[in-house]
Design an enzyme around this catalytic site. Sequence first.
Site, PDB file in Angstrom:
ATOM      1  N   LYS A  63       1.103  -0.643   0.086  1.00  0.00           N
ATOM      2  CA  LYS A  63      -0.320  -0.161  -0.637  1.00  0.00           C
ATOM      3  C   LYS A  63       0.905   1.148  -0.075  1.00  0.00           C
ATOM      4  CE  LYS A  63      -0.144  -0.563   4.916  1.00  0.00           C
ATOM      5  NZ  LYS A  63      -1.245  -1.630   6.420  1.00  0.00           N
ATOM      6  N   ARG A  92     -10.767  -0.676  15.661  1.00  0.00           N
ATOM      7  CA  ARG A  92     -10.760   0.158  14.378  1.00  0.00           C
ATOM      8  C   ARG A  92     -11.517  -0.531  13.526  1.00  0.00           C
ATOM      9  NH1 ARG A  92      -4.923   0.933  10.882  1.00  0.00           N
ATOM     10  NH2 ARG A  92      -5.519  -1.088  10.510  1.00  0.00           N
ATOM     11  N   HIS A 139      -6.243  -7.640  13.276  1.00  0.00           N
ATOM     12  CA  HIS A 139      -4.600  -6.854  13.663  1.00  0.00           C
ATOM     13  C   HIS A 139      -4.508  -6.336  14.941  1.00  0.00           C
ATOM     14  CE1 HIS A 139      -2.459  -4.099  11.757  1.00  0.00           C
ATOM     15  NE2 HIS A 139      -2.332  -3.376  12.120  1.00  0.00           N
ATOM     16  N   ARG A 170       1.209 -10.517   7.582  1.00  0.00           N
ATOM     17  CA  ARG A 170       1.046  -9.725   6.233  1.00  0.00           C
ATOM     18  C   ARG A 170       2.196  -8.403   7.145  1.00  0.00           C
ATOM     19  NH1 ARG A 170      -3.926  -9.563   8.460  1.00  0.00           N
ATOM     20  NH2 ARG A 170      -3.465  -7.741  10.272  1.00  0.00           N
ATOM     21  N   TYR A 181      15.156  30.449   7.305  1.00  0.00           N
ATOM     22  CA  TYR A 181      14.082  31.127   7.743  1.00  0.00           C
ATOM     23  C   TYR A 181      14.110  31.114   9.639  1.00  0.00           C
ATOM     24  CZ  TYR A 181      11.343  30.817   3.213  1.00  0.00           C
ATOM     25  OH  TYR A 181      11.443  31.013   2.145  1.00  0.00           O
ATOM     26  N   CYS A 222      13.589  24.316   4.478  1.00  0.00           N
ATOM     27  CA  CYS A 222      12.534  24.807   3.902  1.00  0.00           C
ATOM     28  C   CYS A 222      12.228  23.502   2.971  1.00  0.00           C
ATOM     29  CB  CYS A 222      13.725  25.873   3.165  1.00  0.00           C
ATOM     30  SG  CYS A 222      15.339  26.865   3.536  1.00  0.00           S
ATOM     31  N   MET A 223      11.196  24.652   1.897  1.00  0.00           N
ATOM     32  CA  MET A 223       9.894  23.933   1.238  1.00  0.00           C
ATOM     33  C   MET A 223      10.620  22.708   0.126  1.00  0.00           C
ATOM     34  SD  MET A 223       7.079  25.019  -1.017  1.00  0.00           S
ATOM     35  CE  MET A 223       6.310  25.814  -0.120  1.00  0.00           C
ATOM     36  N   ASP A 224      12.319  23.941  -0.233  1.00  0.00           N
ATOM     37  CA  ASP A 224      12.226  22.940  -1.297  1.00  0.00           C
ATOM     38  C   ASP A 224      14.423  22.995  -1.390  1.00  0.00           C
ATOM     39  OD1 ASP A 224      10.393  23.294  -2.832  1.00  0.00           O
ATOM     40  OD2 ASP A 224      10.701  25.367  -3.024  1.00  0.00           O
TER      41      ASP A 224
HETATM   42  C1  LIG Z   1      -0.074  -1.726   7.175  1.00  0.00           C
HETATM   43  C2  LIG Z   1      -1.001  -2.932   7.114  1.00  0.00           C
HETATM   44  C3  LIG Z   1      -0.182  -4.146   7.409  1.00  0.00           C
HETATM   45  C4  LIG Z   1       1.398  -4.177   7.485  1.00  0.00           C
HETATM   46  O1  LIG Z   1       1.838  -3.584   8.996  1.00  0.00           O
HETATM   47  P1  LIG Z   1       2.925  -3.022   9.307  1.00  0.00           P
HETATM   48  O2  LIG Z   1       3.453  -2.843   9.871  1.00  0.00           O
HETATM   49  O3  LIG Z   1       3.565  -2.119   8.155  1.00  0.00           O
HETATM   50  O4  LIG Z   1       3.876  -5.335   8.655  1.00  0.00           O
HETATM   51  C5  LIG Z   1      -0.981  -5.340   7.817  1.00  0.00           C
HETATM   52  N1  LIG Z   1      -1.815  -5.713   8.551  1.00  0.00           N
HETATM   53  C6  LIG Z   1      -3.063  -4.374   8.250  1.00  0.00           C
HETATM   54  C7  LIG Z   1      -3.926  -4.581   8.169  1.00  0.00           C
HETATM   55  C8  LIG Z   1      -2.025  -3.152   7.556  1.00  0.00           C
HETATM   56  O5  LIG Z   1      -3.156  -1.998   7.798  1.00  0.00           O
END
Ligand SMILES: *Cc1c(COP(=O)(O)O)cnc(C)c1O
Length: 374
Positions: A41, A139, A168, A224, A269, A316-318
């Site tokens: 992602k 969540r 999760h 995951r 700045y 700075c920005m750039d």
């Molecule tokens: C992003 C995410 C992961 C991966 O987590 P890491 O800590 O980057 O390994 C696994 N499961 C879910 C549901 C996530 O949103």
Amino acid sequence: MAAAVNGPWRPSRVEVDLAAIRDNVVRLREIAGTDLCAVVKADGYGHGAVPVARAARDAGARWLAVALVEEGVALRDAGIDAPILLLAEPPVDAVEALLAHDLTPMAYSPAFLARLDAAGRDRGRRVAVHVKVDTGMGRVGVPESGWGGTLEMLDAATGLEVDGFATHLACADEPARDTTSRQLDAFDRFLTDAARHGFEPRWVHAANSAGTIAHPRARHTLVRCGIGIYGLSPSGEVDAAAAGLRSAFTLTSQVAYPKHVAAGTAVSYGHRWHAPSDGWLATVPIGYADGVPRAVGGNVDVVVAGRRAPLVGAVCMDQLMVWCGDHEPRVGDRVELLGGSGPRVEEWAAAADTITYEIATGLTGRLPRVHGSA
Ligand SMILES: *Cc1c(COP(=O)(O)O)cnc(C)c1O
């Protein structure tokens, strides 16, 4: 010669070492002893989703995962045919699109499950779903009070194929806390109830990278992993290097403007930094619009032509400024801002009071990504 007219001109870039990604996937699979889902992602945590996905698959990742339908479609458009998990439900109106692109959603709300079931029945088949339960993340996921109802709904659904169960973890990156074992106990209770309903899907998953590394009980049949495949630490307590992982990217630029300044010269700045002596200052063409947090200004050393040099004054920005002291920098000198012999992403995260994830995903699209296998 269009290239000569169009550049690229800017010397700042993210170099991604796909060999590191492959090695990290192999290492995490070794640690887990299960199949692995590579989480790509947010454009592969800023590393480039498509090349990372290919590298992860080459190294044996069974699944890929993304957060958005759009991210899954981009992988399909690039010709990637691996199983792709959607980590969260999109709006119900996206069901047709996700099925058209063969994305497997993690689902939990009655409305979404009903829509998916109907879409399966319309097609005269069962569509795969991974049902996600909340065991304490707070969540998304079916809350414990809804588990019974959801299992009854799944019993009755003729358009769904329950291909996985997931949860999760909220605190896997803090191994000393007992939250994770309590979550895994709750997940076990759910899995037992589900088995009584005849659901024993092939894919059962709870672990993110920290869960994979630090909590053997969380590994189930699939892990995951996101941050770990990029070789970055989930937290100060779960260190990537200690787990045998290595960072896959370097952020580099070049000195654009060296100058000799007198002691006391105010820089950037707010004039919050003054040259401590006569010496050399180098301006580097990269800034917070590229994802360098303002908070690293004054708090990290980078490397200019092989020498450590502090980043000074406000970012700075750039542009940002580096103090080279007695060493005269030259236009074009290589500046290692992250990775290589420069600081680790973990150092930036600490300096900016954030996590490695935010540093990696914060590097913006303005920085070119260059992929190789060092
Ligand atoms: C992003 C995410 C992961 C991966 O987590 P890491 O800590 O980057 O390994 C696994 N499961 C879910 C549901 C996530 O949103």
